[in-house]
Design a protein around this motif. Structure first.
Motif, mmCIF file in Angstrom:
data_model
loop_
_atom_site.group_PDB
_atom_site.id
_atom_site.type_symbol
_atom_site.label_atom_id
_atom_site.label_comp_id
_atom_site.label_asym_id
_atom_site.label_seq_id
_atom_site.Cartn_x
_atom_site.Cartn_y
_atom_site.Cartn_z
ATOM 1 N N GLY A 1 -6.338 90.031 66.553
ATOM 2 C CA GLY A 1 -6.639 88.763 67.206
ATOM 3 C C GLY A 1 -6.786 88.930 68.703
ATOM 4 N N LEU A 2 -7.317 87.941 69.339
ATOM 5 C CA LEU A 2 -7.545 87.976 70.782
ATOM 6 C C LEU A 2 -6.233 88.157 71.557
ATOM 7 N N LYS A 3 -5.188 87.424 71.170
ATOM 8 C CA LYS A 3 -3.901 87.488 71.866
ATOM 9 C C LYS A 3 -2.854 88.303 71.113
ATOM 10 N N ARG A 4 -2.790 88.084 69.789
ATOM 11 C CA ARG A 4 -1.758 88.720 68.961
ATOM 12 C C ARG A 4 -2.422 89.432 67.790
ATOM 13 N N THR A 5 -1.749 90.486 67.330
ATOM 14 C CA THR A 5 -2.228 91.226 66.174
ATOM 15 C C THR A 5 -1.087 91.360 65.175
ATOM 16 N N GLY A 6 -1.327 90.870 63.972
ATOM 17 C CA GLY A 6 -0.334 90.973 62.908
ATOM 18 C C GLY A 6 -0.434 92.332 62.227
ATOM 19 N N ILE A 7 0.721 92.881 61.876
ATOM 20 C CA ILE A 7 0.789 94.195 61.233
ATOM 21 C C ILE A 7 1.588 94.065 59.941
ATOM 22 N N ALA A 8 1.050 94.663 58.872
ATOM 23 C CA ALA A 8 1.762 94.745 57.598
ATOM 24 C C ALA A 8 1.691 96.194 57.132
ATOM 25 N N ILE A 9 2.619 96.557 56.272
ATOM 26 C CA ILE A 9 2.746 97.946 55.842
ATOM 27 C C ILE A 9 3.153 98.001 54.379
ATOM 28 N N THR A 10 2.751 99.072 53.692
ATOM 29 C CA THR A 10 3.233 99.271 52.324
ATOM 30 C C THR A 10 4.482 100.140 52.361
ATOM 31 N N ASP A 11 5.160 100.174 51.233
ATOM 32 C CA ASP A 11 6.210 101.160 51.045
ATOM 33 C C ASP A 11 5.517 102.509 50.838
ATOM 34 N N GLU A 12 6.276 103.588 50.751
ATOM 35 C CA GLU A 12 5.684 104.918 50.625
ATOM 36 C C GLU A 12 4.954 105.113 49.298
ATOM 37 N N LEU A 13 5.293 104.351 48.276
ATOM 38 C CA LEU A 13 4.608 104.444 46.989
ATOM 39 C C LEU A 13 3.379 103.539 46.927
ATOM 40 N N GLN A 14 3.138 102.805 47.974
ATOM 41 C CA GLN A 14 1.996 101.892 48.103
ATOM 42 C C GLN A 14 1.968 100.834 47.006
ATOM 43 N N ILE A 15 3.144 100.280 46.744
ATOM 44 C CA ILE A 15 3.272 99.244 45.717
ATOM 45 C C ILE A 15 3.471 97.867 46.343
ATOM 46 N N ILE A 16 4.307 97.809 47.380
ATOM 47 C CA ILE A 16 4.709 96.532 47.967
ATOM 48 C C ILE A 16 4.160 96.399 49.381
ATOM 49 N N ALA A 17 3.561 95.246 49.667
ATOM 50 C CA ALA A 17 3.086 94.929 51.021
ATOM 51 C C ALA A 17 4.142 94.070 51.704
ATOM 52 N N SER A 18 4.501 94.461 52.915
ATOM 53 C CA SER A 18 5.495 93.711 53.682
ATOM 54 C C SER A 18 5.017 93.522 55.109
ATOM 55 N N GLY A 19 5.305 92.349 55.649
ATOM 56 C CA GLY A 19 5.005 92.122 57.056
ATOM 57 C C GLY A 19 5.881 93.023 57.906
ATOM 58 N N LEU A 20 5.298 93.632 58.920
ATOM 59 C CA LEU A 20 6.067 94.507 59.803
ATOM 60 C C LEU A 20 6.408 93.795 61.096
ATOM 61 N N THR A 21 5.376 93.305 61.796
ATOM 62 C CA THR A 21 5.603 92.656 63.080
ATOM 63 C C THR A 21 4.301 92.040 63.576
ATOM 64 N N THR A 22 4.382 91.394 64.711
ATOM 65 C CA THR A 22 3.211 90.942 65.448
ATOM 66 C C THR A 22 3.325 91.531 66.847
ATOM 67 N N VAL A 23 2.214 92.072 67.338
ATOM 68 C CA VAL A 23 2.202 92.771 68.622
ATOM 69 C C VAL A 23 1.190 92.086 69.535
ATOM 70 N N ASN A 24 1.493 92.041 70.828
ATOM 71 C CA ASN A 24 0.479 91.575 71.776
ATOM 72 C C ASN A 24 -0.717 92.507 71.646
ATOM 73 N N THR A 25 -1.895 91.947 71.524
ATOM 74 C CA THR A 25 -3.096 92.746 71.279
ATOM 75 C C THR A 25 -3.299 93.815 72.341
ATOM 76 N N LYS A 26 -2.955 93.516 73.576
ATOM 77 C CA LYS A 26 -3.124 94.511 74.635
ATOM 78 C C LYS A 26 -2.250 95.754 74.408
ATOM 79 N N ASP A 27 -1.217 95.625 73.579
ATOM 80 C CA ASP A 27 -0.288 96.728 73.322
ATOM 81 C C ASP A 27 -0.483 97.385 71.956
ATOM 82 N N ILE A 28 -1.506 96.969 71.207
ATOM 83 C CA ILE A 28 -1.618 97.394 69.809
ATOM 84 C C ILE A 28 -1.822 98.899 69.646
#
Length: 136
Positions: free
Chosen positions: A10-37
């Motif tokens: 996004g212009l201001k914020r970027t949402g991040i999600a990640i899977t577990d190591e087996l790539q079964i479950i999707a989980s929200g990780l964090t939101t980062v200021n886009t300038k720092d992504i």
């Protein structure tokens, strides 16, 4: 196996999600200021093995690119240069923000909590990742 990381850019914020190591479950990780992504991703990739980046692809109802695509393409170019060994796939992100908001309502968050746009971005990234895992 390594993780799959989804990005709702996004212009201001970027949402991040990640899977577990087996790539079964999707989980929200964090939101980062886009300038720092890029710095955030560089730091994250030194701690965790990432196999694939998924980047949301905003489209209009007629399947053409939305206006925000012009912001995303330069980001993808930088991402490719920073992580040449990690492939990038695009995932249609139509309606993810609306679905994220509905998810917040369905989970019982109070009206004040639903105003947290960073949480909407994180949930949107999770929905992008989950849709990829379902289609896989």
């Amino acid at each position: 196996m390594a993780r799959i990381l989804a990005i709702d850019y996004g212009l201001k914020r970027t949402g991040i999600a990640i899977t577990d190591e087996l790539q079964i479950i999707a989980s929200g990780l964090t939101t980062v200021n886009t300038k720092d992504i890029l710095e955030f991703l560089k730091d994250y990739a030194t701690k965790e093995k990432v196999e694939l980046f998924l980047v949301g692809e905003p489209k209009q109802m007629n399947n053409t690119a939305s206006e925000s695509e012009a912001l995303i393409l330069p980001f993808i170019s930088k991402l490719e240069k920073l992580f040449p060994e990690i492939p990038i796939k695009r995932v249609d992100e139509r309606f993810t923000s609306k679905m994220a908001f509905q998810t917040m309502i369905d989970s019982g968050l109070k009206k004040n909590q639903r105003k947290n746009k960073a949480l909407v971005d994180e949930i949107s990234a999770t929905l992008i990742l989950q849709s990829y895992l379902y289609a896989k």
